[in-house]
Design a protein around this motif. Structure first.
Motif, PDB file in Angstrom:
ATOM      1  N   GLY A  87       0.821  -1.215   0.000  1.00 25.68           N
ATOM      2  CA  GLY A  87       0.000   0.000   0.000  1.00 25.68           C
ATOM      3  C   GLY A  87       0.848   1.255   0.000  1.00 25.68           C
ATOM      4  N   TRP A  88       1.874   1.279   0.822  1.00 21.95           N
ATOM      5  CA  TRP A  88       2.767   2.439   0.887  1.00 21.95           C
ATOM      6  C   TRP A  88       3.524   2.611  -0.437  1.00 21.95           C
ATOM      7  CZ3 TRP A  88       3.021   6.585   3.614  1.00 21.95           C
ATOM      8  CH2 TRP A  88       4.155   7.366   3.596  1.00 21.95           C
ATOM      9  N   SER A  89       3.986   1.501  -1.025  1.00 25.68           N
ATOM     10  CA  SER A  89       4.686   1.573  -2.320  1.00 25.68           C
ATOM     11  C   SER A  89       3.757   2.124  -3.396  1.00 25.68           C
ATOM     12  CB  SER A  89       5.178   0.190  -2.747  1.00 25.68           C
ATOM     13  OG  SER A  89       6.121  -0.297  -1.832  1.00 25.68           O
ATOM     14  N   TYR A  90       2.517   1.649  -3.422  1.00 22.44           N
ATOM     15  CA  TYR A  90       1.564   2.163  -4.415  1.00 22.44           C
ATOM     16  C   TYR A  90       1.365   3.653  -4.215  1.00 22.44           C
ATOM     17  CZ  TYR A  90      -2.665   3.252  -6.939  1.00 22.44           C
ATOM     18  OH  TYR A  90      -3.572   3.847  -7.768  1.00 22.44           O
ATOM     19  N   PHE A  91       1.195   4.070  -2.965  1.00 22.18           N
ATOM     20  CA  PHE A  91       0.988   5.489  -2.671  1.00 22.18           C
ATOM     21  C   PHE A  91       2.196   6.309  -3.115  1.00 22.18           C
ATOM     22  CE2 PHE A  91       1.366   9.139   0.231  1.00 22.18           C
ATOM     23  CZ  PHE A  91       0.180   9.786  -0.077  1.00 22.18           C
ATOM     24  N   LEU A  92       3.410   5.809  -2.849  1.00 18.48           N
ATOM     25  CA  LEU A  92       4.619   6.536  -3.214  1.00 18.48           C
ATOM     26  C   LEU A  92       4.863   6.568  -4.725  1.00 18.48           C
ATOM     27  CD1 LEU A  92       7.200   5.421  -0.496  1.00 18.48           C
ATOM     28  CD2 LEU A  92       6.143   7.669  -0.763  1.00 18.48           C
ATOM     29  N   PHE A  93       4.584   5.456  -5.405  1.00 19.77           N
ATOM     30  CA  PHE A  93       4.911   5.325  -6.828  1.00 19.77           C
ATOM     31  C   PHE A  93       3.707   5.456  -7.754  1.00 19.77           C
ATOM     32  CE2 PHE A  93       8.203   2.782  -4.603  1.00 19.77           C
ATOM     33  CZ  PHE A  93       9.283   3.592  -4.909  1.00 19.77           C
ATOM     34  N   ARG A  94       2.582   5.922  -7.208  1.00 20.76           N
ATOM     35  CA  ARG A  94       1.361   6.050  -8.001  1.00 20.76           C
ATOM     36  C   ARG A  94       1.584   6.914  -9.245  1.00 20.76           C
ATOM     37  NH1 ARG A  94      -3.259   8.355  -4.582  1.00 20.76           N
ATOM     38  NH2 ARG A  94      -1.579   9.820  -4.291  1.00 20.76           N
ATOM     39  N   SER A  95       2.209   8.055  -9.094  1.00 25.82           N
ATOM     40  CA  SER A  95       2.404   8.940 -10.251  1.00 25.82           C
ATOM     41  C   SER A  95       3.348   8.301 -11.267  1.00 25.82           C
ATOM     42  CB  SER A  95       2.918  10.311  -9.814  1.00 25.82           C
ATOM     43  OG  SER A  95       4.211  10.192  -9.241  1.00 25.82           O
ATOM     44  N   GLU A  96       4.393   7.596 -10.782  1.00 28.36           N
ATOM     45  CA  GLU A  96       5.306   6.915 -11.705  1.00 28.36           C
ATOM     46  C   GLU A  96       4.587   5.796 -12.455  1.00 28.36           C
ATOM     47  OE1 GLU A  96       6.154   7.770  -8.626  1.00 28.36           O
ATOM     48  OE2 GLU A  96       7.858   9.106  -8.916  1.00 28.36           O
ATOM     49  N   LEU A  97       3.728   5.058 -11.756  1.00 29.62           N
ATOM     50  CA  LEU A  97       2.967   3.998 -12.415  1.00 29.62           C
ATOM     51  C   LEU A  97       2.000   4.566 -13.454  1.00 29.62           C
ATOM     52  CD1 LEU A  97       2.169   1.688  -9.356  1.00 29.62           C
ATOM     53  CD2 LEU A  97       3.737   1.212 -11.249  1.00 29.62           C
ATOM     54  N   ASN A  98       1.362   5.669 -13.114  1.00 29.15           N
ATOM     55  CA  ASN A  98       0.466   6.317 -14.079  1.00 29.15           C
ATOM     56  C   ASN A  98       1.234   6.797 -15.302  1.00 29.15           C
ATOM     57  OD1 ASN A  98      -1.847   5.879 -12.582  1.00 29.15           O
ATOM     58  ND2 ASN A  98      -1.772   7.854 -11.556  1.00 29.15           N
ATOM     59  N   GLN A  99       2.412   7.394 -15.083  1.00 31.10           N
ATOM     60  CA  GLN A  99       3.230   7.846 -16.207  1.00 31.10           C
ATOM     61  C   GLN A  99       3.678   6.668 -17.065  1.00 31.10           C
ATOM     62  OE1 GLN A  99       6.413  10.059 -14.437  1.00 31.10           O
ATOM     63  NE2 GLN A  99       5.196  11.929 -14.179  1.00 31.10           N
ATOM     64  N   LEU A 100       4.040   5.570 -16.434  1.00 33.26           N
ATOM     65  CA  LEU A 100       4.447   4.377 -17.161  1.00 33.26           C
ATOM     66  C   LEU A 100       3.290   3.832 -17.997  1.00 33.26           C
ATOM     67  CD1 LEU A 100       6.718   2.364 -17.698  1.00 33.26           C
ATOM     68  CD2 LEU A 100       5.936   1.063 -15.713  1.00 33.26           C
ATOM     69  N   ALA A 101       2.105   3.794 -17.414  1.00 35.74           N
ATOM     70  CA  ALA A 101       0.928   3.332 -18.150  1.00 35.74           C
ATOM     71  C   ALA A 101       0.611   4.265 -19.319  1.00 35.74           C
ATOM     72  CB  ALA A 101      -0.278   3.233 -17.213  1.00 35.74           C
ATOM     73  N   GLN A 102       0.718   5.571 -19.090  1.00 41.84           N
ATOM     74  CA  GLN A 102       0.472   6.548 -20.158  1.00 41.84           C
ATOM     75  C   GLN A 102       1.501   6.398 -21.272  1.00 41.84           C
ATOM     76  OE1 GLN A 102       0.621  10.603 -18.823  1.00 41.84           O
ATOM     77  NE2 GLN A 102      -0.373  11.381 -20.662  1.00 41.84           N
ATOM     78  N   PHE A 103       2.772   6.226 -20.908  1.00 38.52           N
ATOM     79  CA  PHE A 103       3.824   6.030 -21.904  1.00 38.52           C
ATOM     80  C   PHE A 103       3.547   4.767 -22.723  1.00 38.52           C
ATOM     81  CE2 PHE A 103       7.814   3.940 -23.090  1.00 38.52           C
ATOM     82  CZ  PHE A 103       8.319   4.887 -23.962  1.00 38.52           C
ATOM     83  N   GLY A 104       3.146   3.696 -22.048  1.00 36.54           N
ATOM     84  CA  GLY A 104       2.834   2.446 -22.752  1.00 36.54           C
ATOM     85  C   GLY A 104       1.690   2.627 -23.741  1.00 36.54           C
ATOM     86  N   ALA A 105       0.663   3.348 -23.322  1.00 37.07           N
ATOM     87  CA  ALA A 105      -0.476   3.590 -24.210  1.00 37.07           C
ATOM     88  C   ALA A 105      -0.062   4.451 -25.403  1.00 37.07           C
ATOM     89  CB  ALA A 105      -1.610   4.257 -23.440  1.00 37.07           C
TER      90      ALA A 105
END
Length: 175
Positions: A24-42
């Motif tokens: 949960g803490w990792s998701y909270f910390l890396f949420r923006s990076e994960l979103n950027q990664l998903a956006q880059f992939g799309a």
């Protein structure tokens, strides 16, 4: 419940809670990076799709422009149908993504070369609708990959008229 079981149950519970807290803490910390990664992939998928589409359809545009130039300069003409049909046949041999090539005229004349394995492997079928002095004739010819005639026959029952087809009427808009 024995003390050993209580200890093991507590240990498992602490591990589950710790893992949940870490995830949960990792998701909270890396949420923006994960979103950027998903956006880059799309975005990357879209770019690759556009490039693949352009690579696939690019030869079509080139072939159309080349044929337009040859017809408008009267290099390929109806009074030399063999040259016109040979050009269409050769284009099919060059571009495996083409199923067929055709050319229609305002009086209803029509030249069509399509892939046809029935006559010979790598072969083509040609359909020529000729209009001369108001008389309409239709000839079908099957050729092998080297352009040798395998079979030829008239088709007096054919009523195909390119002028009523959507591709023809739409092409008039773009002229």
């Amino acid at each position: 419940m024995s003390a050993v079981r209580k200890f093991l149950l507590g240990l498992v519970l602490i591990q589950v809670l710790s893992a949940t807290a870490i995830v949960g803490w990792s998701y909270f910390l890396f949420r923006s990076e994960l979103n950027q990664l998903a956006q880059f992939g799309a975005q990357n998928t879209v770019v690759q799709s556009v490039e693949a589409t352009e690579a696939h359809f690019g030869p079509f545009e080139s072939a159309i422009r080349a044929a337009e130039g040859l017809v408008s300069r009267e290099i390929l003409t109806r009074d030399r149908p063999e040259q016109l049909v040979r050009y269409l046949h050769d284009q099919l041999q060059l571009w495996p993504q083409f199923a067929g090539l055709y050319l229609g005229y305002p009086d209803g004349a029509f030249y069509y070369v399509l892939r046809d394995q029935d006559g010979a492997p790598g072969g083509t079928q040609t359909k020529i609708v000729d209009i001369e002095d108001g008389q309409r004739t239709v000839a079908l010819t099957w050729r092998d990959a080297a352009y040798a005639t395998v079979r030829a026959e008239p088709d007096p029952n054919d009523e195909y008229d390119p002028r009523i087809r959507p591709w023809y009427t739409l092409s008039l808009i773009h002229i």
